[in-house]
Motif scaffolding. Structure first.
Motif, mmCIF file in Angstrom:
data_model
loop_
_atom_site.group_PDB
_atom_site.id
_atom_site.type_symbol
_atom_site.label_atom_id
_atom_site.label_comp_id
_atom_site.label_asym_id
_atom_site.label_seq_id
_atom_site.Cartn_x
_atom_site.Cartn_y
_atom_site.Cartn_z
ATOM 1 N N MET A 161 0.850 -1.172 0.000
ATOM 2 C CA MET A 161 0.000 0.000 0.000
ATOM 3 C C MET A 161 0.897 1.237 0.000
ATOM 4 S SD MET A 161 -2.757 1.352 2.794
ATOM 5 C CE MET A 161 -4.156 0.425 2.237
ATOM 6 N N LEU A 162 0.522 2.217 -0.757
ATOM 7 C CA LEU A 162 1.272 3.451 -0.860
ATOM 8 C C LEU A 162 0.837 4.420 0.223
ATOM 9 C CD1 LEU A 162 3.227 5.165 -2.570
ATOM 10 C CD2 LEU A 162 1.253 5.916 -3.867
ATOM 11 N N HIS A 163 1.789 4.963 0.945
ATOM 12 C CA HIS A 163 1.480 5.932 1.988
ATOM 13 C C HIS A 163 2.037 7.283 1.579
ATOM 14 C CE1 HIS A 163 -0.039 3.014 4.837
ATOM 15 N NE2 HIS A 163 0.957 2.234 4.475
ATOM 16 N N TRP A 164 1.196 8.297 1.643
ATOM 17 C CA TRP A 164 1.613 9.652 1.289
ATOM 18 C C TRP A 164 2.206 10.321 2.522
ATOM 19 C CZ3 TRP A 164 1.536 11.346 -3.606
ATOM 20 C CH2 TRP A 164 0.767 10.637 -4.501
ATOM 21 N N PRO A 165 3.343 10.998 2.336
ATOM 22 C CA PRO A 165 3.887 11.738 3.480
ATOM 23 C C PRO A 165 2.930 12.837 3.909
ATOM 24 C CG PRO A 165 5.375 11.848 1.576
ATOM 25 C CD PRO A 165 4.151 11.098 1.157
ATOM 26 N N ASN A 166 2.896 13.086 5.187
ATOM 27 C CA ASN A 166 2.002 14.117 5.713
ATOM 28 C C ASN A 166 2.393 15.516 5.266
ATOM 29 O OD1 ASN A 166 0.412 12.273 6.999
ATOM 30 N ND2 ASN A 166 1.550 12.382 8.919
ATOM 31 N N THR A 167 3.579 15.653 4.710
ATOM 32 C CA THR A 167 4.032 16.982 4.300
ATOM 33 C C THR A 167 3.422 17.416 2.985
ATOM 34 O OG1 THR A 167 5.965 16.010 3.222
ATOM 35 C CG2 THR A 167 6.225 16.749 5.507
ATOM 36 N N ILE A 168 2.825 16.505 2.236
ATOM 37 C CA ILE A 168 2.201 16.863 0.952
ATOM 38 C C ILE A 168 0.765 17.282 1.211
ATOM 39 C CG2 ILE A 168 1.487 16.048 -1.324
ATOM 40 C CD1 ILE A 168 3.820 14.127 -1.285
ATOM 41 N N ALA A 169 0.426 18.466 0.737
ATOM 42 C CA ALA A 169 -0.928 18.990 0.935
ATOM 43 C C ALA A 169 -1.926 18.153 0.142
ATOM 44 C CB ALA A 169 -0.987 20.442 0.494
ATOM 45 N N PRO A 170 -3.163 18.036 0.650
ATOM 46 C CA PRO A 170 -4.184 17.250 -0.059
ATOM 47 C C PRO A 170 -4.397 17.705 -1.502
ATOM 48 C CG PRO A 170 -4.938 17.772 2.136
ATOM 49 C CD PRO A 170 -3.654 18.522 1.928
ATOM 50 N N ALA A 171 -4.376 19.005 -1.751
ATOM 51 C CA ALA A 171 -4.573 19.497 -3.119
ATOM 52 C C ALA A 171 -3.445 19.023 -4.026
ATOM 53 C CB ALA A 171 -4.661 21.019 -3.121
ATOM 54 N N THR A 172 -2.228 19.023 -3.507
ATOM 55 C CA THR A 172 -1.077 18.559 -4.286
ATOM 56 C C THR A 172 -1.202 17.073 -4.580
ATOM 57 O OG1 THR A 172 0.285 20.226 -3.217
ATOM 58 C CG2 THR A 172 1.443 18.466 -4.341
ATOM 59 N N ARG A 173 -1.631 16.302 -3.587
ATOM 60 C CA ARG A 173 -1.841 14.863 -3.803
ATOM 61 C C ARG A 173 -2.868 14.627 -4.898
ATOM 62 N NH1 ARG A 173 -2.809 12.688 2.108
ATOM 63 N NH2 ARG A 173 -2.776 14.884 2.579
ATOM 64 N N ARG A 174 -3.988 15.379 -4.850
ATOM 65 C CA ARG A 174 -5.026 15.225 -5.880
ATOM 66 C C ARG A 174 -4.457 15.529 -7.257
ATOM 67 N NH1 ARG A 174 -8.300 17.534 -1.885
ATOM 68 N NH2 ARG A 174 -7.966 19.622 -2.725
ATOM 69 N N GLU A 175 -3.660 16.592 -7.342
ATOM 70 C CA GLU A 175 -3.072 16.960 -8.632
ATOM 71 C C GLU A 175 -2.126 15.882 -9.131
ATOM 72 O OE1 GLU A 175 -1.321 20.806 -8.034
ATOM 73 O OE2 GLU A 175 -3.250 21.712 -7.557
ATOM 74 N N LEU A 176 -1.304 15.315 -8.229
ATOM 75 C CA LEU A 176 -0.391 14.240 -8.618
ATOM 76 C C LEU A 176 -1.149 13.022 -9.128
ATOM 77 C CD1 LEU A 176 2.256 14.340 -5.729
ATOM 78 C CD2 LEU A 176 2.698 14.704 -8.156
ATOM 79 N N ILE A 177 -2.163 12.623 -8.381
ATOM 80 C CA ILE A 177 -2.961 11.459 -8.774
ATOM 81 C C ILE A 177 -3.657 11.729 -10.101
ATOM 82 C CG2 ILE A 177 -4.988 10.067 -8.168
ATOM 83 C CD1 ILE A 177 -4.119 10.479 -5.192
ATOM 84 N N SER A 178 -4.224 12.916 -10.254
ATOM 85 C CA SER A 178 -4.923 13.278 -11.484
ATOM 86 C C SER A 178 -3.981 13.252 -12.684
ATOM 87 C CB SER A 178 -5.549 14.661 -11.338
ATOM 88 O OG SER A 178 -6.102 15.074 -12.563
ATOM 89 N N SER A 179 -2.807 13.851 -12.539
ATOM 90 C CA SER A 179 -1.879 13.902 -13.678
ATOM 91 C C SER A 179 -1.387 12.508 -14.047
ATOM 92 C CB SER A 179 -0.708 14.846 -13.394
ATOM 93 O OG SER A 179 0.058 14.365 -12.319
ATOM 94 N N ARG A 180 -1.119 11.653 -13.049
ATOM 95 C CA ARG A 180 -0.700 10.279 -13.352
ATOM 96 C C ARG A 180 -1.807 9.491 -14.045
ATOM 97 N NH1 ARG A 180 1.576 8.300 -7.890
ATOM 98 N NH2 ARG A 180 2.413 10.290 -7.313
ATOM 99 N N THR A 181 -3.029 9.668 -13.569
ATOM 100 C CA THR A 181 -4.153 8.956 -14.177
ATOM 101 C C THR A 181 -4.352 9.405 -15.617
ATOM 102 O OG1 THR A 181 -5.223 8.741 -12.023
ATOM 103 C CG2 THR A 181 -6.623 8.458 -13.969
ATOM 104 N N LYS A 182 -4.314 10.714 -15.844
ATOM 105 C CA LYS A 182 -4.472 11.231 -17.207
ATOM 106 C C LYS A 182 -3.371 10.725 -18.123
ATOM 107 C CE LYS A 182 -7.020 15.350 -15.875
ATOM 108 N NZ LYS A 182 -6.973 16.806 -15.703
ATOM 109 N N ALA A 183 -2.138 10.689 -17.630
ATOM 110 C CA ALA A 183 -1.019 10.201 -18.435
ATOM 111 C C ALA A 183 -1.199 8.718 -18.771
ATOM 112 C CB ALA A 183 0.298 10.425 -17.694
ATOM 113 N N ALA A 184 -1.641 7.929 -17.800
ATOM 114 C CA ALA A 184 -1.849 6.499 -18.043
ATOM 115 C C ALA A 184 -2.960 6.269 -19.054
ATOM 116 C CB ALA A 184 -2.171 5.785 -16.726
ATOM 117 N N LEU A 185 -4.051 7.029 -18.957
ATOM 118 C CA LEU A 185 -5.143 6.886 -19.925
ATOM 119 C C LEU A 185 -4.699 7.310 -21.317
ATOM 120 C CD1 LEU A 185 -8.131 8.186 -17.786
ATOM 121 C CD2 LEU A 185 -7.732 5.838 -18.541
ATOM 122 N N GLN A 186 -3.926 8.371 -21.397
ATOM 123 C CA GLN A 186 -3.434 8.837 -22.693
ATOM 124 C C GLN A 186 -2.518 7.774 -23.320
ATOM 125 O OE1 GLN A 186 -1.249 12.501 -22.501
ATOM 126 N NE2 GLN A 186 -1.545 12.925 -24.677
#
Length: 115
Positions: free
Chosen positions: A1-26
């Protein structure tokens, strides 16, 4: 299981996940993979999906309460934008937990009128 460091803001995490998902779909599209369920792409699948969405919206308690208030405010001469603002101030939320916009108010008013 992947654990996100507490230092990353939730908005940043959402952006990271979104960009990775978009790249994988593309990448999948570039490989020629057809995304989605083919049975949902047929006219019958689309009709069934729309029907399910409408039934869920009608059965939603938040929508039923909001629809009653929409009817009262509309009869009092309020416009859709004013009604949406009033619903949001009164802590009403859409079936998905979002704030109301004029479009959702119009849809609920139409559903109320057609039911």
């Amino acid at each position: 299981m992947l654990h996100w460091p507490n230092t990353i803001a939730p908005a940043t995490r959402r952006e990271l996940i979104s960009s990775r998902t978009k790249a994988a779909l593309q990448a999948k599209r570039a490989q020629g993979v057809q995304l989605g369920k083919p049975e949902n792409l047929t006219p019958e699948g689309q009709r069934k999906g729309g029907e399910t969405t409408r039934c869920n919206a009608l059965a939603n308690e938040n929508n039923r309460r909001a629809a009653s208030m929409i009817t009262i405010l509309h009869q009092a001469g309020w416009n859709l934008t004013q009604i949406a603002a009033k619903l949001n101030r009164a802590a009403f939320r859409t079936a998905k937990g979002s704030q109301f916009q004029a479009t959702q108010v119009m849809r609920l008013a139409n559903q109320q009128a057609n039911s």
